[in-house]
Design a protein around this motif. Sequence first.
Motif, short mmCIF file in Angstrom:
data_model
loop_
_atom_site.label_atom_id
_atom_site.label_comp_id
_atom_site.label_asym_id
_atom_site.label_seq_id
_atom_site.Cartn_x
_atom_site.Cartn_y
_atom_site.Cartn_z
N ASP A 13 0.48 -1.05 0.44
CA ASP A 13 0.16 -0.15 0.04
C ASP A 13 0.47 0.97 -0.12
N TYR A 14 2.30 1.19 0.81
CA TYR A 14 3.04 2.63 0.98
C TYR A 14 3.17 2.23 -0.24
N ARG A 15 3.39 1.58 -1.07
CA ARG A 15 4.90 1.47 -2.77
C ARG A 15 3.46 2.12 -3.45
N LEU A 16 2.53 1.94 -3.39
CA LEU A 16 1.06 2.26 -4.91
C LEU A 16 1.24 3.76 -4.31
N ALA A 17 1.19 3.75 -2.99
CA ALA A 17 0.38 5.14 -2.93
C ALA A 17 2.04 6.42 -3.09
N VAL A 18 3.14 6.01 -3.05
CA VAL A 18 4.43 6.82 -3.14
C VAL A 18 4.04 6.83 -5.16
N ALA A 77 -7.58 11.26 4.50
CA ALA A 77 -6.85 11.39 3.59
C ALA A 77 -7.51 10.88 1.59
N ARG A 78 -8.18 10.01 2.31
CA ARG A 78 -7.81 8.74 1.09
C ARG A 78 -9.67 8.73 1.14
N ILE A 79 -10.22 10.15 0.76
CA ILE A 79 -11.44 10.21 0.61
C ILE A 79 -11.72 10.99 0.30
N LEU A 80 -11.04 12.49 0.74
CA LEU A 80 -10.90 13.60 0.07
C LEU A 80 -10.24 13.79 -1.57
N ILE A 81 -8.87 13.71 -0.89
CA ILE A 81 -8.26 13.58 -2.97
C ILE A 81 -8.95 12.92 -3.87
N PRO A 82 -10.19 12.03 -4.06
CA PRO A 82 -10.86 11.39 -4.81
C PRO A 82 -11.00 12.33 -5.48
N ILE A 83 -12.00 13.15 -4.03
CA ILE A 83 -12.78 14.55 -4.11
C ILE A 83 -12.94 15.68 -4.74
N SER A 84 -10.89 15.89 -4.26
CA SER A 84 -10.57 16.74 -5.26
C SER A 84 -10.71 16.82 -6.37
N LEU A 85 -10.82 15.81 -7.21
CA LEU A 85 -9.87 15.46 -8.63
C LEU A 85 -11.48 15.35 -9.34
N TRP A 86 -12.86 15.11 -9.19
CA TRP A 86 -13.36 15.23 -9.43
C TRP A 86 -14.83 16.65 -9.04
N PHE A 87 -14.46 16.92 -8.12
CA PHE A 87 -15.41 18.14 -7.47
C PHE A 87 -15.50 19.00 -8.75
N TRP A 88 -15.00 19.67 -9.26
CA TRP A 88 -14.87 20.83 -9.99
C TRP A 88 -15.45 20.90 -10.86
N SER A 119 -10.54 4.89 -2.51
CA SER A 119 -11.76 4.19 -2.35
C SER A 119 -11.66 2.69 -1.80
N LEU A 120 -10.77 1.57 -2.47
CA LEU A 120 -10.25 0.60 -1.91
C LEU A 120 -9.39 0.98 -0.36
N GLY A 121 -8.97 1.80 -0.80
CA GLY A 121 -7.72 2.25 0.68
C GLY A 121 -8.62 2.44 2.11
N ALA A 122 -9.33 3.11 2.09
CA ALA A 122 -10.05 3.88 2.71
C ALA A 122 -10.91 2.70 3.73
N ILE A 123 -11.76 1.86 2.84
CA ILE A 123 -12.80 1.27 3.38
C ILE A 123 -11.63 -0.28 3.99
N ALA A 124 -10.22 -0.80 3.35
CA ALA A 124 -9.53 -1.56 4.19
C ALA A 124 -8.75 -0.51 5.71
N SER A 125 -9.01 0.23 5.58
CA SER A 125 -8.05 1.58 7.29
C SER A 125 -9.55 1.32 8.04
N LEU A 126 -10.52 1.04 7.72
CA LEU A 126 -11.10 1.53 8.95
C LEU A 126 -11.04 0.43 9.62
N PRO A 127 -10.74 -1.07 9.55
CA PRO A 127 -10.79 -1.96 10.73
C PRO A 127 -9.51 -0.92 11.60
#
Length: 201
Positions: A13-18, A77-88, A119-127
């Motif tokens: 996950d960290y590598r994909l994030a980078v 951050a995982r929630i806000l980033i996709p929103i920032s890309l499509w909101f405008w 989105s998948l990362g946000a779901i996976a990080s909930l636990p």
Amino acid sequence: MDETWLRPLVWMDYRLAVLFTVIVPVILLIWALVRQADAILRLLIIYWRVSSLLMITVYLAIATWSCPFSYITGLVARILIPISLWFWVDLNDEIRDLPQSFLKLVLTSWRWAVTIYSSLGAIASLPFLSCAFSGGEYAVNTPFCRVWLEAPWGYKEWFHPNASPGFLGFLGMVGLIIYTLYFAYFLLIRLGKQGRSALEQ
């Protein structure tokens, strides 16, 4: 809990994030500057402002006293980033109307890739939110939580070997306060005035 099965997934996950949140957007930013693609450039500037929460998360994760906050900021951050890309609306229209080019194709592919990844990362990080509400000592000493702190600790050894974890956590907290104040200003004032227009963002 045995973290041996979890550690490879966390490091992946960290590598994909980078890759998705640092390397590709840096390339796109430089590319947009060279091509003078104003709409793409404005979108990427907004993206970098929003995604700075990821760097704040790394610094929060370094110190024992501040690491519980990192589990929350990472999820946000995982929630806000996709929103920032499509909101405008205006940027979406401008980008859609751009002539077909490899830059436009790469940008569109990246937007969808980051959206799916986040989105998948946000779901996976909930636990792991339980780590945020159990105290810093619990997070550091519990393998289930600690595995998420190993990469930030490695970052500290590479880039801040002589700095104390407490000081770096303090920097993260200052960054979080500034980020929160700016975000509150955007929600309470700017959003009401400009709506979904990226004008002056």
